[in-house]
Motif scaffolding. Structure first.
Motif, PDB file in Angstrom:
ATOM      1  N   ALA A 129      -8.679   4.195  -8.650  1.00  0.00           N
ATOM      2  CA  ALA A 129      -9.367   2.937  -8.963  1.00  0.00           C
ATOM      3  C   ALA A 129      -8.412   1.888  -9.513  1.00  0.00           C
ATOM      4  O   ALA A 129      -8.643   0.686  -9.346  1.00  0.00           O
ATOM      5  CB  ALA A 129     -10.489   3.204  -9.967  1.00  0.00           C
ATOM      6  N   VAL A 130      -7.329   2.322 -10.147  1.00  0.00           N
ATOM      7  CA  VAL A 130      -6.320   1.369 -10.634  1.00  0.00           C
ATOM      8  C   VAL A 130      -5.744   0.581  -9.462  1.00  0.00           C
ATOM      9  O   VAL A 130      -5.407  -0.600  -9.578  1.00  0.00           O
ATOM     10  CB  VAL A 130      -5.196   2.113 -11.394  1.00  0.00           C
ATOM     11  N   VAL A 131      -5.664   1.229  -8.291  1.00  0.00           N
ATOM     12  CA  VAL A 131      -5.120   0.579  -7.097  1.00  0.00           C
ATOM     13  C   VAL A 131      -6.201  -0.189  -6.343  1.00  0.00           C
ATOM     14  O   VAL A 131      -5.982  -1.320  -5.886  1.00  0.00           O
ATOM     15  CB  VAL A 131      -4.468   1.624  -6.164  1.00  0.00           C
ATOM     16  N   THR A 132      -7.377   0.381  -6.226  1.00  0.00           N
ATOM     17  CA  THR A 132      -8.419  -0.248  -5.400  1.00  0.00           C
ATOM     18  C   THR A 132      -9.165  -1.372  -6.110  1.00  0.00           C
ATOM     19  O   THR A 132      -9.622  -2.323  -5.465  1.00  0.00           O
ATOM     20  CB  THR A 132      -9.435   0.810  -4.933  1.00  0.00           C
ATOM     21  N   GLY A 140      -8.270  -2.172  -9.808  1.00  0.00           N
ATOM     22  CA  GLY A 140      -7.574  -2.553 -11.028  1.00  0.00           C
ATOM     23  C   GLY A 140      -6.395  -3.459 -10.758  1.00  0.00           C
ATOM     24  O   GLY A 140      -6.310  -4.106  -9.707  1.00  0.00           O
ATOM     25  N   HIS A 141      -5.432  -3.473 -11.721  1.00  0.00           N
ATOM     26  CA  HIS A 141      -4.332  -4.429 -11.592  1.00  0.00           C
ATOM     27  C   HIS A 141      -3.090  -3.849 -10.930  1.00  0.00           C
ATOM     28  O   HIS A 141      -1.996  -4.349 -11.130  1.00  0.00           O
ATOM     29  CB  HIS A 141      -3.982  -5.027 -12.972  1.00  0.00           C
ATOM     30  N   ALA A 142      -3.232  -2.762 -10.147  1.00  0.00           N
ATOM     31  CA  ALA A 142      -2.118  -2.265  -9.337  1.00  0.00           C
ATOM     32  C   ALA A 142      -2.495  -2.321  -7.861  1.00  0.00           C
ATOM     33  O   ALA A 142      -2.100  -1.464  -7.071  1.00  0.00           O
ATOM     34  CB  ALA A 142      -1.743  -0.841  -9.749  1.00  0.00           C
ATOM     35  N   GLY A 143      -3.241  -3.351  -7.494  1.00  0.00           N
ATOM     36  CA  GLY A 143      -3.671  -3.498  -6.107  1.00  0.00           C
ATOM     37  C   GLY A 143      -2.531  -3.612  -5.125  1.00  0.00           C
ATOM     38  O   GLY A 143      -2.686  -3.283  -3.943  1.00  0.00           O
ATOM     39  N   PHE A 144      -1.376  -4.043  -5.596  1.00  0.00           N
ATOM     40  CA  PHE A 144      -0.216  -4.180  -4.700  1.00  0.00           C
ATOM     41  C   PHE A 144       0.201  -2.844  -4.098  1.00  0.00           C
ATOM     42  O   PHE A 144       0.883  -2.795  -3.065  1.00  0.00           O
ATOM     43  CB  PHE A 144       0.962  -4.812  -5.457  1.00  0.00           C
ATOM     44  N   LEU A 145      -0.197  -1.721  -4.711  1.00  0.00           N
ATOM     45  CA  LEU A 145       0.176  -0.406  -4.190  1.00  0.00           C
ATOM     46  C   LEU A 145      -0.685   0.014  -3.003  1.00  0.00           C
ATOM     47  O   LEU A 145      -0.390   1.015  -2.348  1.00  0.00           O
ATOM     48  CB  LEU A 145       0.080   0.641  -5.301  1.00  0.00           C
ATOM     49  N   SER A 146      -1.739  -0.751  -2.706  1.00  0.00           N
ATOM     50  CA  SER A 146      -2.583  -0.411  -1.562  1.00  0.00           C
ATOM     51  C   SER A 146      -1.844  -0.605  -0.245  1.00  0.00           C
ATOM     52  O   SER A 146      -2.240  -0.057   0.786  1.00  0.00           O
ATOM     53  CB  SER A 146      -3.861  -1.258  -1.576  1.00  0.00           C
ATOM     54  N   ALA A 147      -0.768  -1.365  -0.289  1.00  0.00           N
ATOM     55  CA  ALA A 147       0.007  -1.610   0.928  1.00  0.00           C
ATOM     56  C   ALA A 147       1.010  -0.494   1.222  1.00  0.00           C
ATOM     57  O   ALA A 147       1.647  -0.496   2.284  1.00  0.00           O
ATOM     58  CB  ALA A 147       0.746  -2.943   0.793  1.00  0.00           C
ATOM     59  N   VAL A 148       1.163   0.454   0.308  1.00  0.00           N
ATOM     60  CA  VAL A 148       2.111   1.555   0.530  1.00  0.00           C
ATOM     61  C   VAL A 148       1.588   2.429   1.661  1.00  0.00           C
ATOM     62  O   VAL A 148       0.439   2.892   1.618  1.00  0.00           O
ATOM     63  CB  VAL A 148       2.295   2.380  -0.756  1.00  0.00           C
ATOM     64  N   PRO A 149       2.387   2.661   2.692  1.00  0.00           N
ATOM     65  CA  PRO A 149       1.913   3.469   3.822  1.00  0.00           C
ATOM     66  C   PRO A 149       1.759   4.936   3.441  1.00  0.00           C
ATOM     67  O   PRO A 149       2.336   5.417   2.472  1.00  0.00           O
ATOM     68  CB  PRO A 149       3.015   3.278   4.868  1.00  0.00           C
TER      69      PRO A 149
END
Length: 666
Positions: free
Chosen positions: A592-595, A597-606
């Motif tokens: 949820a921190v990625v989806t 929260g404030h670490a959304g930039f990690l959603s682009a990690v393949p």
């Protein structure tokens, strides 16, 4: 009756004389020769034959030749025993059994001594071969140490990390420069190499007339130090050699350490294991496992063969004894060379102390432990001790789960909360939409400090300690095989200190390795026990503890270095390890921190979905306080911790570094 008694006494006297005559005839001088042989052996053992009767030269000359012959063997003295003597009239021969001991390496041989009797005295016929077989007039023995090939340090899949690589030893050869010009050359070379000219000149002056005075070791010539510049200085040379080195000068150096010539302090502390000119490890695994990696040096006893006076031959070396070296033991580690280099490249532009640690949760294998250039050679990755900030909310959440809460339980996130007069706030930029009654998942995703501090009355400090140990934090790591700080979570704290613990501050401390262990335990669904060295006991000297950490005092940012969990006492594994169900709930919140929260930039990690937790740890008394930047993540069978000292906000500083690392790691 008197006459009969006198006759009886006469007969007894004649019998006594008859018995004594054979005994006197048997005294053929053997006892004297044997005594002389024993005295010779004893004198040779003491390296002093000055009091013996010598034939062929005078005792003083023989004694001087004895000392000169063996002077090159150092302070060692032989043990000499005389064997069974063969007597032939006024001459006798006797074998002499020599035993030398060079640091545990024995040299044993026998020579033959001839004794001659003159009057009542036995004298030794003096000749060089009496001291050692094949020794000729004028030859002097010297001891050579044959350095053992140092063991390699291997990475994952037995990929070589540290191995013998070509180098250039740049220094001053005093045989190639007139004595009155040596100082000028030394100073000129020091200037070229970036050394202290006074110190190098002093070192040169103190060296022997035929010495090579080493200044620096290069992997290759540089733009500043070229072959032409070296050759332009009288006496300066660059000698081709090999040295045990990692792929680059900086590759994992805080972790691996380095290898170089032993200094005076190291030699003194080695109890005879190191001699001048020996190589030894300094720092890291090279020092910790030096005894195994170094192996055992070989020994040679040689004599220089002088050139004939008529110039018809050449000089050479006669070898009298040789014990080959025992190569050092290869040290196997779990380091992934590609990931380690990637971690170092990721940190290359970071100014403050920093670290990236990556491990494989399923096995605990440490794949990368990189400390950035701002760490100045200190092993921040494994030895640093820092407040983990909000990454510790992973442990808070486990403790809250065990008290009956779930990710969907409602918690109160307020702008501030005051505990015993101290006011705590959320990090700058905290979203207004997540203020008020929110789910624990949402409070975790946005890292609401006040919500977790508000739970302090339901979560005791002892429960925090237990939850930490359940995830492999603040427990021993028996398989690690390297010096590390494994975390410290106090079991007792009250008031503001307990409140601070709820957001990973106060007296809670972790290293980046510890943070990676914590995240890895979520991915594994069980506590991770890290492993770096695979064969810590191979080649360990008998009677010693292998792999004992030898790190010196670290920087002020990290007060101690230990494989223990804390300065107080080590702890064993928790008797209540994290369960797969608990780990799944924590993994859901990290996702949820990625989806959301404030670490959304990690959603682009393949690749596999990334779960993360950011952390910003305040420290010091400044207003506003300085902060350390953290982020931990799980990505498939990979757990990573990124840390930047005084870095600001975890999401803004450590987050992009993590994204870069995970994206490139694939």
């Amino acid at each position: 009756m008197a006459r009969v008694g006198k006759t009886k006494n006469l007969v007894i006297g004649l019998v006594t004389l008859m018995l004594a005559a054979p005994l006197a005839a048997c005294d053929d001088g053997r006892s004297g020769a044997e005594a002389a042989a024993k005295e010779l052996a004893s004198s040779l053992s003491a390296l002093d034959v000055g009091s013996l009767a010598i034939e062929g030269t005078d005792a003083a000359a023989a004694n001087q030749q004895l000392k000169d012959t063996f002077a090159g063997l150092g302070d060692v003295k032989p043990s000499v025993e005389s064997g069974e003597l063969t007597l032939d009239g006024s001459t006798a021969t006797v074998p002499l059994d020599f035993t030398w001991n060079f640091g545990g390496t024995p040299w044993e041989y026998s020579s033959q001594a001839e004794l001659t009797k003159s009057g009542d005295e036995w004298a030794v016929r003096w000749e060089p071969a009496l001291l050692a077989p094949r020794l000729e007039e004028g030859e002097k023995l010297s001891l050579r140490s044959v350095e053992a090939p140092r063991g390699q340090i291997l990475g994952a899949g037995d990929a070589p990390i540290v191995q013998e690589r070509p180098v250039l030893r740049v220094g001053l050869d005093k045989t190639r420069v007139p004595a009155d010009q040596a100082e000028a050359s030394a100073r000129a070379l020091a200037e070229l190499l970036g050394l202290d000219p006074d110190a190098f000149a002093k070192q040169t002056a103190a060296s022997g007339a035929e010495a090579f005075v080493e200044g620096i070791v290069l992997r290759e010539y540089t733009a500043d130090i070229t072959a032409e510049k070296v050759q332009a200085i009288p006496g300066a040379v660059a000698l081709s050699d090999t040295m045990a080195l990692a792929p680059t000068r900086t590759f994992a150096r805080p972790l691996l350490g380095s290898v170089g010539l032993a200094n005076a302090e190291q030699i003194e502390k080695s109890n005879g294991a190191l001699q001048e000119g020996d190589s030894t490890g300094t720092g890291g695994l090279q020092q910790q496992y030096d005894a195994q990696l170094r192996g055992k040096d070989g020994v040679q006893v040689v004599a220089a063969i002088p050139a004939p006076a008529d110039g018809s031959g050449t000089t050479g070396t006669k070898v009298f004894f040789e014990a080959p070296p025992t190569p050092g033991t290869t040290l196997k580690t779990t380091l992934d060379l590609n990931l380690q280099q990637l971690a170092e490249d990721t940190l290359a532009g970071v100014g403050p102390a920093s670290a990236i640690v990556a491990l494989r949760p399923s096995s605990g294998a440490v794949l990368a432990a990189a400390s950035g250039p701002g760490s100045n050679g200190y092993n921040t990755a494994m030895l640093g001790q820092y407040a983990p900030g909000s990454t510790f909310k992973i442990i808070d959440s486990l403790a809250m789960f065990r008290n009956g809460m779930t990710a969907d339980s409602t918690v109160q996130c307020t702008p501030t909360i005051t505990v015993d007069g101290r006011t705590f706030r959320n990090a700058p930029g905290y979203p207004e939409s997540s203020i008020g009654g929110v789910t624990l998942r949402d409070a975790f995703a946005h890292s609401c400090n006040t919500a977790f501090i508000a739970a302090r009355d339901q979560v005791t400090q002892a429960q925090l300690e237990s939850a930490a140990m359940s995830m492999g934090v603040a427990v021993e790591a028996p398989r690690l095989g390297a010096a590390a700080f494994l975390g410290s979570v106090p079991g007792e704290a009250e008031g503001t200190e307990h409140a601070a613990s709820m957001i990973g501050q106060g007296k809670v401390l972790m290293s980046p390795l510890t943070a990676a262990i914590m995240a890895g335990s979520v991915a594994k669904g069980a506590p991770v026990s890290p492993q770096l060295v695979l064969n810590p006991d191979d080649g360990a000297p008998t009677g010693t503890a292998s792999g004992t950490p030898t790190e010196g005092p670290p920087s002020s940012a990290a007060p101690t270095a230990s494989t223990s969990v804390s300065p107080e006492a080590p702890s064993t594994a928790s008797d209540k390890p994290i369960t797969a169900e608990e780990a799944a709930a924590l993994g859901d919140m990290m996702r949820a921190v990625v989806t959301s929260g404030h670490a959304g930039f990690l959603s682009a990690v393949p690749g596999a979905p990334v779960g993360a937790k950011t952390g910003t740890a305040e420290f010091g008394s400044e207003n506003p306080p300085k902060t350390h930047a953290w982020i931990v993540a799980v990505h498939g069978d990979l757990a990573v911790a990124v840390f930047v000292e005084e870095g600001g906000l975890g999401a803004e500083v450590s987050g992009p570094l993590l994204q870069k690392f995970l994206t490139a790691a694939g």
